[in-house]
Scaffold this motif. Structure first.
Motif, PDB file in Angstrom:
ATOM      1  N   HIS A  40      -3.864   5.883   8.736  1.00 41.39           N
ATOM      2  CA  HIS A  40      -2.948   5.234   7.800  1.00 41.39           C
ATOM      3  C   HIS A  40      -2.044   4.226   8.492  1.00 41.39           C
ATOM      4  CE1 HIS A  40      -0.273   8.208   9.521  1.00 41.39           C
ATOM      5  NE2 HIS A  40       0.721   7.454   9.112  1.00 41.39           N
ATOM      6  N   SER A  41      -1.402   3.411   7.659  1.00 39.81           N
ATOM      7  CA  SER A  41      -0.365   2.506   8.131  1.00 39.81           C
ATOM      8  C   SER A  41       0.729   2.443   7.075  1.00 39.81           C
ATOM      9  CB  SER A  41      -0.932   1.114   8.422  1.00 39.81           C
ATOM     10  OG  SER A  41      -1.559   0.588   7.273  1.00 39.81           O
ATOM     11  N   VAL A  42       1.957   2.309   7.555  1.00 44.56           N
ATOM     12  CA  VAL A  42       3.139   2.213   6.703  1.00 44.56           C
ATOM     13  C   VAL A  42       4.012   1.105   7.280  1.00 44.56           C
ATOM     14  CG1 VAL A  42       5.206   3.390   5.852  1.00 44.56           C
ATOM     15  CG2 VAL A  42       3.083   4.687   6.156  1.00 44.56           C
ATOM     16  N   TYR A  43       4.408   0.168   6.435  1.00 45.51           N
ATOM     17  CA  TYR A  43       5.293  -0.916   6.849  1.00 45.51           C
ATOM     18  C   TYR A  43       6.457  -1.002   5.879  1.00 45.51           C
ATOM     19  CZ  TYR A  43       1.421  -2.349   9.796  1.00 45.51           C
ATOM     20  OH  TYR A  43       0.425  -2.362  10.729  1.00 45.51           O
ATOM     21  N   VAL A  44       7.658  -1.173   6.412  1.00 43.42           N
ATOM     22  CA  VAL A  44       8.869  -1.205   5.600  1.00 43.42           C
ATOM     23  C   VAL A  44       9.606  -2.517   5.833  1.00 43.42           C
ATOM     24  CG1 VAL A  44      11.077  -0.044   5.155  1.00 43.42           C
ATOM     25  CG2 VAL A  44       9.031   1.315   5.659  1.00 43.42           C
ATOM     26  N   HIS A  45      10.106  -3.093   4.762  1.00 43.53           N
ATOM     27  CA  HIS A  45      10.915  -4.313   4.824  1.00 43.53           C
ATOM     28  C   HIS A  45      12.077  -4.083   5.799  1.00 43.53           C
ATOM     29  CE1 HIS A  45      13.817  -7.358   3.561  1.00 43.53           C
ATOM     30  NE2 HIS A  45      12.794  -8.012   3.018  1.00 43.53           N
ATOM     31  N   PRO A  46      12.395  -5.052   6.650  1.00 39.73           N
ATOM     32  CA  PRO A  46      13.447  -4.824   7.651  1.00 39.73           C
ATOM     33  C   PRO A  46      14.790  -4.414   7.031  1.00 39.73           C
ATOM     34  CG  PRO A  46      12.809  -7.151   7.589  1.00 39.73           C
ATOM     35  CD  PRO A  46      11.816  -6.394   6.763  1.00 39.73           C
ATOM     36  N   GLY A  47      15.108  -4.894   5.850  1.00 39.92           N
ATOM     37  CA  GLY A  47      16.364  -4.528   5.212  1.00 39.92           C
ATOM     38  C   GLY A  47      16.371  -3.147   4.587  1.00 39.92           C
ATOM     39  N   ALA A  48      15.218  -2.487   4.558  1.00 43.92           N
ATOM     40  CA  ALA A  48      15.112  -1.163   3.932  1.00 43.92           C
ATOM     41  C   ALA A  48      14.790  -0.062   4.933  1.00 43.92           C
ATOM     42  CB  ALA A  48      14.043  -1.199   2.837  1.00 43.92           C
ATOM     43  N   ARG A  49      14.709  -0.405   6.208  1.00 47.47           N
ATOM     44  CA  ARG A  49      14.379   0.604   7.214  1.00 47.47           C
ATOM     45  C   ARG A  49      15.512   1.612   7.345  1.00 47.47           C
ATOM     46  NH1 ARG A  49      12.107  -4.006  11.070  1.00 47.47           N
ATOM     47  NH2 ARG A  49      10.150  -4.342   9.938  1.00 47.47           N
ATOM     48  N   GLY A  50      15.138   2.870   7.614  1.00 42.40           N
ATOM     49  CA  GLY A  50      16.125   3.922   7.789  1.00 42.40           C
ATOM     50  C   GLY A  50      16.678   4.476   6.490  1.00 42.40           C
ATOM     51  N   GLN A  51      16.072   4.104   5.358  1.00 37.43           N
ATOM     52  CA  GLN A  51      16.573   4.540   4.052  1.00 37.43           C
ATOM     53  C   GLN A  51      15.605   5.485   3.337  1.00 37.43           C
ATOM     54  OE1 GLN A  51      17.725   1.049   1.779  1.00 37.43           O
ATOM     55  NE2 GLN A  51      18.612   0.094   3.600  1.00 37.43           N
ATOM     56  N   GLY A  52      14.611   5.996   4.036  1.00 38.02           N
ATOM     57  CA  GLY A  52      13.683   6.941   3.438  1.00 38.02           C
ATOM     58  C   GLY A  52      12.458   6.323   2.797  1.00 38.02           C
ATOM     59  N   VAL A  53      12.304   5.019   2.901  1.00 36.67           N
ATOM     60  CA  VAL A  53      11.160   4.338   2.289  1.00 36.67           C
ATOM     61  C   VAL A  53       9.868   4.749   2.986  1.00 36.67           C
ATOM     62  CG1 VAL A  53      10.104   2.090   1.798  1.00 36.67           C
ATOM     63  CG2 VAL A  53      12.581   2.392   1.536  1.00 36.67           C
ATOM     64  N   GLY A  54       9.856   4.713   4.309  1.00 37.16           N
ATOM     65  CA  GLY A  54       8.659   5.103   5.054  1.00 37.16           C
ATOM     66  C   GLY A  54       8.262   6.539   4.779  1.00 37.16           C
ATOM     67  N   ARG A  55       9.232   7.438   4.723  1.00 43.12           N
ATOM     68  CA  ARG A  55       8.967   8.850   4.427  1.00 43.12           C
ATOM     69  C   ARG A  55       8.336   8.997   3.047  1.00 43.12           C
ATOM     70  NH1 ARG A  55      10.395  13.929   5.915  1.00 43.12           N
ATOM     71  NH2 ARG A  55      11.569  13.117   7.680  1.00 43.12           N
ATOM     72  N   ALA A  56       8.910   8.329   2.048  1.00 35.38           N
ATOM     73  CA  ALA A  56       8.383   8.430   0.684  1.00 35.38           C
ATOM     74  C   ALA A  56       6.953   7.893   0.614  1.00 35.38           C
ATOM     75  CB  ALA A  56       9.289   7.675  -0.288  1.00 35.38           C
ATOM     76  N   LEU A  57       6.698   6.776   1.266  1.00 34.86           N
ATOM     77  CA  LEU A  57       5.344   6.209   1.271  1.00 34.86           C
ATOM     78  C   LEU A  57       4.371   7.143   1.981  1.00 34.86           C
ATOM     79  CD1 LEU A  57       6.208   2.484   1.943  1.00 34.86           C
ATOM     80  CD2 LEU A  57       4.929   3.336  -0.043  1.00 34.86           C
TER      81      LEU A  57
END
Length: 168
Positions: A83-100
């Protein structure tokens, strides 16, 4: 935040997130930016193989995206995905990667996959910590197999067993 299947309309946002990773991180070992058409073609190819492309969205903005696909192209590996997960730089550290990643794990289980593999640049401690917090275990380290920004990069492998089947 909503996790949903990506559509062709998300291609420009996905390309922008990917291009930020290309330009500023070692999350992807590529030096070439892509455009929306490239990401649309990539999404179509993934979906044609029956694999998901997911986006995290809030307030109409794509905050990140994730997908999985074949780990290796041989029949014996058909129960394993990478898998791969990429998060917008302004949204990192906010749980987006975990949710994805949680949504991807659920999709892989629903698809009958047995193992999910993560290949992470060994210095990316936030990504490694996220994976370990979700039950991934470190299984290997390949020193100096990549290069970016004028230095050698080490690749860490982690994996998550998705089920307890004794046999395929």
């Amino acid at each position: 935040m909503l996790i949903r299947d990506a559509t062709p309309a998300d291609a420009a946002a996905i390309a922008a997130i990917y291009n930020d990773a290309v330009a500023h991180t070692t999350a992807v070992w590529n030096d070439t930016p892509v455009d929306a058409d490239d990401r649309r073609a990539w999404m179509q190819a993934r979906m044609a193989q029956g694999y998901p492309v997911l986006v995290a969205e809030a307030g109409g903005q794509v905050l990140g995206y994730a997908s999985f696909g074949d780990w290796r192209a041989f029949a014996g590996y058909r129960h394993t995905v990478e898998h791969s997960v990429y998060v917008h730089p302004g949204a990192r550290g906010q749980g987006v990667g975990r949710a994805l990643l949680l949504a991807l794990i659920a999709r892989a289980r629903a698809a009958g996959k047995h193992v999910m593999v993560a290949a992470v640049e060994a210095g990316n401690t936030p990504s490694i910590a996220l994976h370990e917090s979700l039950g991934f275990v470190r299984t290997g380290l390949m020193p100096q197999v990549g290069a970016k920004f004028g230095r050698w990069l080490d690749l860490a492998f982690l994996q998550l067993r998705l089920d307890d089947r004794a046999a395929p």
